[in-house]
Design an enzyme around this catalytic site. Structure first.
Site, short mmCIF file in Angstrom:
data_model
loop_
_atom_site.label_atom_id
_atom_site.label_comp_id
_atom_site.label_asym_id
_atom_site.label_seq_id
_atom_site.Cartn_x
_atom_site.Cartn_y
_atom_site.Cartn_z
N PRO A 1 27.09 -46.28 27.61
CA PRO A 1 27.05 -47.13 26.41
C PRO A 1 26.35 -48.44 26.72
CG PRO A 1 29.27 -47.01 27.33
CD PRO A 1 28.46 -46.03 28.08
N CYS A 2 25.34 -48.76 25.92
CA CYS A 2 24.50 -49.93 26.20
C CYS A 2 24.29 -50.73 24.93
CB CYS A 2 23.16 -49.51 26.80
SG CYS A 2 23.26 -49.07 28.53
#
Length: 400
Positions: free
Chosen positions: A79-80
């Site tokens: 997750p970014c």
């Protein structure tokens, strides 16, 4: 059976696709409790339910019953949020690599180097590769080079931004995908199989293709609209959003042109793909069903091309978040088949993907629209259009 190490598994969207392509998830690393509960309710994969930064690669391999070099593929979508499009819009130019949430890339690279799978697939937000804002992508590529230097591997990544709808998913959803082989074998992304750009292409799959056989009255509470704009949604045609009620639309001038987010009062059209499913929508954030209600959990799963034997557990909010954060499983299946053929020597791809929805020929006419309720009449006025990128109300407020 080919063995997969799955990081940031979420509910298992990637894994379901790899499963259909003949792979087995040997271990899944996921810290979200609702996701872990759903994985365990639907599959018997070994799950490590802790933060990956607190889990050693040795523990991951031990749980999977593998040694370094044994795994066929490492998969995952770190997750970014610092690289998401909404992050750019909300803050103009975020300090993306300095954001601690970007450390997820480093954890993926750490496992890559220590587990040394035969191949890896990493998926992420398209913003990771935005031109002139691609420091996250460059950091990732540099990290792979460092893995090669430290461990004697020869991963040569190929990456692309792909739209899942171009591969049969009934949803417009772009993702950055990176693939590489441990021995340096080149990988070519598959050509799109669906599109609407020419008469010779196989058309995109539609929401009716995905949902047409489901009950028109799903037995699920909480699907009715709520909030200030609930009674406005029935006045918007299929395939439109709030822009219908602007001076350039076909309704009443209630809003300024492009003064709201695109998915505000966004409604599905039966004869088109869905727009991207949101993980944490507000009361007026679509896409909504063409019958002016929220989508049911089963409908959300269908639009993400999950296998029909998958049923998320937990609250409606949990299900929406888990499904919205997932990778469409058909998209993953297509990529897994290519990885098997090109990088693992599994032979030619002879059949169509198993998760491809059926083409339905009985698509009904669009739903009729309702008259504008009188409670919205006081909004009818001349409204200023958005002046352009970087010049809206939020930008002016930040500049002040």
């Amino acid at each position: 059976m080919r063995k997969v190490i799955s990081l940031y598994t979420r509910i298992g969207g990637l894994d379901f696709g790899f499963e259909r392509a003949g792979f087995e998830t040997a271990v899944a690393v996921e810290m979200d409790r609702a996701c872990c509960a759903s994985i365990r309710a639907n599959r018997d994969w070994p799950v490590i339910d802790r933060d990956i930064h607190e889990v050693s690669t040795a523990d991951i391999l031990r749980t999977a019953g593998l040694k370094p070099g044994d795994a066929d593929v490492l998969i995952g979508g770190p997750p970014c949020q610092p690289f998401s499009k909404s992050g750019y819009w909300s803050s103009g130019d975020a300090a993306r690599l300095k954001d601690p949430r970007a450390n997820t890339l480093g954890a993926y690279l750490r496992v890559l180097g220590e587990a040394r799978p035969r191949a890896f697939l990493l998926e992420n937000v398209p913003g990771l590769g935005f031109r002139k804002k691609s420091e996250g992508l460059q950091s990732l590529l540099d990290g792979v080079k460092a893995v090669n230097a430290a461990h004697g591997t020869n991963y040569q990544p190929n990456w692309a931004v792909l739209n899942a709808a171009d591969f049969g998913v009934p949803q417009m959803r772009e993702r950055l995908v990176m693939v590489a082989s441990r021995d340096g074998r080149p990988f070519e992304f598959p050509a799109p199989t669906h599109g609407d750009r020419s008469a010779t292409e196989t058309p995109h799959m539609t929401t009716w293709d995905a949902l047409g056989d489901l009950s028109e009255d799903p037995n699920e509470p909480g699907l009715e609209m709520s909030g200030k704009w609930a009674d406005l949604l029935p006045t918007i045609p299929e395939g439109y959003n709030y822009l219908w009620h602007t001076e350039r639309g076909g309704g009443k001038p209630l809003f300024g042109w492009r003064r709201r987010y695109w998915n505000f009062l966004l409604k599905l059209a039966k004869n088109r793909p869905s727009w991207t499913i949101q993980a944490q929508p507000g009361s007026a954030t679509g896409p909504f069903h063409w019958r002016s209600r929220k989508l049911s959990v089963r409908e959300l799963c269908r639009l993400q091309t999950f296998p029909d034997d998958v049923t998320p557990v937990g609250s409606r909010v949990d299900a929406q978040r888990m499904i919205g954060n997932a990778v469409p499983s058909l998209f993953a299946e297509v990529l897994a088949l290519e990885i098997g053929q090109q990088l693992l020597g599994l032979g030619p791809i002879e059949a169509v993907p198993t998760l491809l929805p059926p083409r339905r020929q009985d698509c009904p006419m669009a739903e009729p629209i309702a008259d504008l309720p009188t409670k919205y009449a006081d909004l009818i006025s001349e409204h200023e259009a958005h002046p352009g990128e970087g010049k809206g109300y939020g930008a002016v407020t930040r500049a002040a």
